[in-house]
Design an enzyme around this catalytic site. Structure first.
Site, PDB file in Angstrom:
ATOM      1  CD  GLU A 272      -1.685   0.961   0.335  1.00 58.81           C
ATOM      2  OE1 GLU A 272      -1.099   0.616   1.603  1.00 58.81           O
ATOM      3  OE2 GLU A 272      -1.698   0.324  -0.421  1.00 58.81           O
ATOM      4  CE  LYS A 340      -3.302  -3.405   4.979  1.00 52.92           C
ATOM      5  NZ  LYS A 340      -2.289  -3.335   3.875  1.00 52.92           N
ATOM      6  CB  CYS A 392      -3.480  -2.968   0.233  1.00 50.85           C
ATOM      7  SG  CYS A 392      -2.061  -3.747  -0.799  1.00 50.85           S
TER       8      CYS A 392
END
Length: 563
Positions: A272, A340, A392
């Protein structure tokens, strides 16, 4: 009792990674269920479950304190206060489940274990989406390597949690039944119906537990015989240096140096935000990496931050090099990217932003104001593979994974930066959650992180290889590919939710039947012929005498539950 339940909740932490005492939830939840059966009111049941939650989350998510205290810029007393608020909030959900189960079972407890499992499922579902959701440490994750793991491809982690709660409630009912069983109970005692119900539910619970090893063949997927050659890169950049301007070029140079020797017909994964520049500012670097990867018939997937012309910022992933699709090359507006969707509160967006950002530096962390990507996005395409991306925290939301999963999905992919949580059990719990997703969907999973735990996982949820924490390195291996669909990938949690609705409807119907039966008998019992008045009085006197006799012989410390 409250202290005992706090202790049971604390003990529950050791059921999860990195400790993996898989049988613990069945023990601690049974202790909780026994206490709930002895509670005198729904409010007391809620309090007992709340105490369990204080222990469960107080130790289980203590890793959050590391990010608050170390990187949040807050004094110790303030960071402990925030942690206390988080734990107090999370403990409300087991308390809600216990309150609802006690409330519904009041006066008729024949299906209490089932009610407890249904109410717990409802509360956990609520926890997974309220205020964007925090479904961490759900008890089903304890079975990733445990006895019940074979249920994951069929009913998912949610279903495993349901089984654990149902079994714990059934064991508690059996424990209570064994204490109250007496040869003095007449055959027509109304409690015998309750006893038969408890015995039946215990039998079902034991059957569900015993069946688990026999379900390993019902996966729904098969190996294709092909393998994907992958390289997972772990840069191990210290968190306090990740966004320092003077560290941008050294960080990008380090990732290039780690990757260059592995660019030989491989799928390469960076963590990330591995590239510490915004995507528009890193174009020269990205074009160079794109050409280098394509020349070596490799693809590189990297996390990167992006800011659009309208000011919207995204935490995302991009694909460079060989995509496997003719004439598809990297450019800034390419659609072969992921943005995301499920943002982390405080870390990626700040609720009540105008108010909180002025209170403390903790609410003004770097990169804490992102726009949300779409709920459904196409799989990433790299080297001819289709990869379902999750950034994540998103890997903890199976509904989102299922919404983007298809029969053509080859690999699950998650990238993360767990440096926020230091040397705690948080990163290991994160890996355990990712492994459960591989089990549920029957696809191998690739996980690249900044400083650990970077790992490749097969479709059975087993770790094929991993890198040590807090070391830079590259994990290279061949990952077996699979095809086919698990039952869970097709139906998700809907069968369980429908079962809960059906069971709840059946219970309410039975309650109405019992009430109607009681109402129909009441007038008959209240009207009596004049000639039998004396007999009735004598019978009543005998009943009172019997009750008094029983009261004198019963133990004084005996606690009778309200249900």
């Amino acid at each position: 009792m409250s202290l005992l339940l706090i202790g049971a909740g604390l003990l529950n932490t050791f059921a999860f990674a990195p400790y993996d005492w898989h049988a613990l939830p069945l023990l601690t939840l049974t202790i909780l269920a026994v206490a709930l059966r002895q509670s005198q009111s729904p409010a007391q049941a809620a309090w007992l479950a709340y105490c369990y939650g204080l222990g469960w989350f107080g130790l289980g998510v203590s890793w959050v304190h590391v990010s608050i205290a170390t990187f949040g810029g807050m004094p110790l007393i303030a960071s402990l206060g925030i942690m206390a608020l988080l734990v107090a909030y999370l403990s409300l959900f087991p308390a809600l489940a216990a309150y609802l189960a006690a409330r519904l079972a009041k006066g008729q407890a024949s299906f209490w274990p089932l009610l407890l499992a249904i109410c717990w499922t409802f509360a956990e579902n609520l926890r997974s989406w309220l205020f964007t959701g925090f479904p961490w440490l759900s008890v089903g994750y304890s079975q990733t390597d445990g006895w019940l793991s074979s249920y994951a491809p069929l009913i998912g982690e949610t279903g495993i949690t349901f089984i654990l709660l149902f079994a714990a409630g059934s064991f508690a009912a059996f424990f209570r039944l064994s204490r109250k069983r007496s040869s003095l109970n007449p055959p027509d005692n109304p409690n015998n119906l309750l006893q038969r119900s408890d015995q039946a539910q215990l039998a079902v619970a034991v059957l569900l537990l015993a069946l688990a090893p026999l379900l390993t063949g019902l996966k729904g997927w098969q190996p294709t015989g092909a393998e994907a050659s992958v390289a997972l890169v772990q840069g191990n950049i210290r968190q306090e240096l990740r966004w320092a301007p003077e560290q941008e070029l050294p960080t990008m140079k380090k990732y290039m140096q780690l990757t260059r020797p592995q660019l030989a017909n491989r799928l390469v994964i960076w963590p990330e935000a591995a590239i510490p520049q915004l995507e528009p500012d890193a174009q020269a670097y990205l074009f160079n990496l794109d050409m280098l990867a394509a020349e070596n018939q490799s693809a590189v997937i990297s996390g990167i931050l992006d800011v659009k012309r309208n000011g919207d910022a995204y935490n995302g992933m991009i694909v460079l090099g060989d995509t496997g699709v003719k004439s598809q090359i990297y450019h800034y507006e390419t659609h072969n990217r992921y943005q995301k969707h499920h943002l982390l509160p405080i870390g990626e967006f700040v609720p009540f932003e105008r108010l909180l950002r002025d209170i403390a530096p903790f609410f003004d962390l770097p990169n804490s104001s992102f726009a949300r990507g779409e709920w459904q996005q196409p799989n990433l395409q790299a080297k001819g593979y289709q990869l379902l991306a999750a950034l994540c925290f998103e890997i903890a939301f199976p509904r989102q994974i299922r919404a983007n999963f298809s029969a053509d999905t080859d690999l699950l992919l998650t990238v993360s930066n767990d440096a926020w949580f230091g040397d705690s059990h948080g990163p290991w719990q994160h890996l355990e959650i990712a492994r459960m997703r591989a089990l549920e969907f029957g696809r191998p999973l690739l996980r690249a992180t900044n400083n650990g735990v970077t790992a490749a996982i097969d479709a059975d949820g087993k770790v094929l290889g991993q890198l040590p924490q807090f070391q830079d390195g590259v994990l290279t291996l061949d990952v077996p590919l699979t095809q086919g669909r698990t039952l869970y990938s097709l139906l998700g949690d809907w069968p369980l939710y429908l079962l809960c609705l059906f069971a709840a409807a059946l219970w309410f119907w039975r309650q109405r039947q019992l009430q109607a039966s009681a109402s129909s008998k009441a007038p008959t019992q209240s009207v009596a012929p004049t000639a039998t008045v004396d007999v009735s009085v004598k019978t009543a006197e005998a009943t009172v005498a019997a009750d008094q006799s029983e009261a004198t012989t019963a133990p004084k410390d005996r606690i009778e539950p309200h249900f």
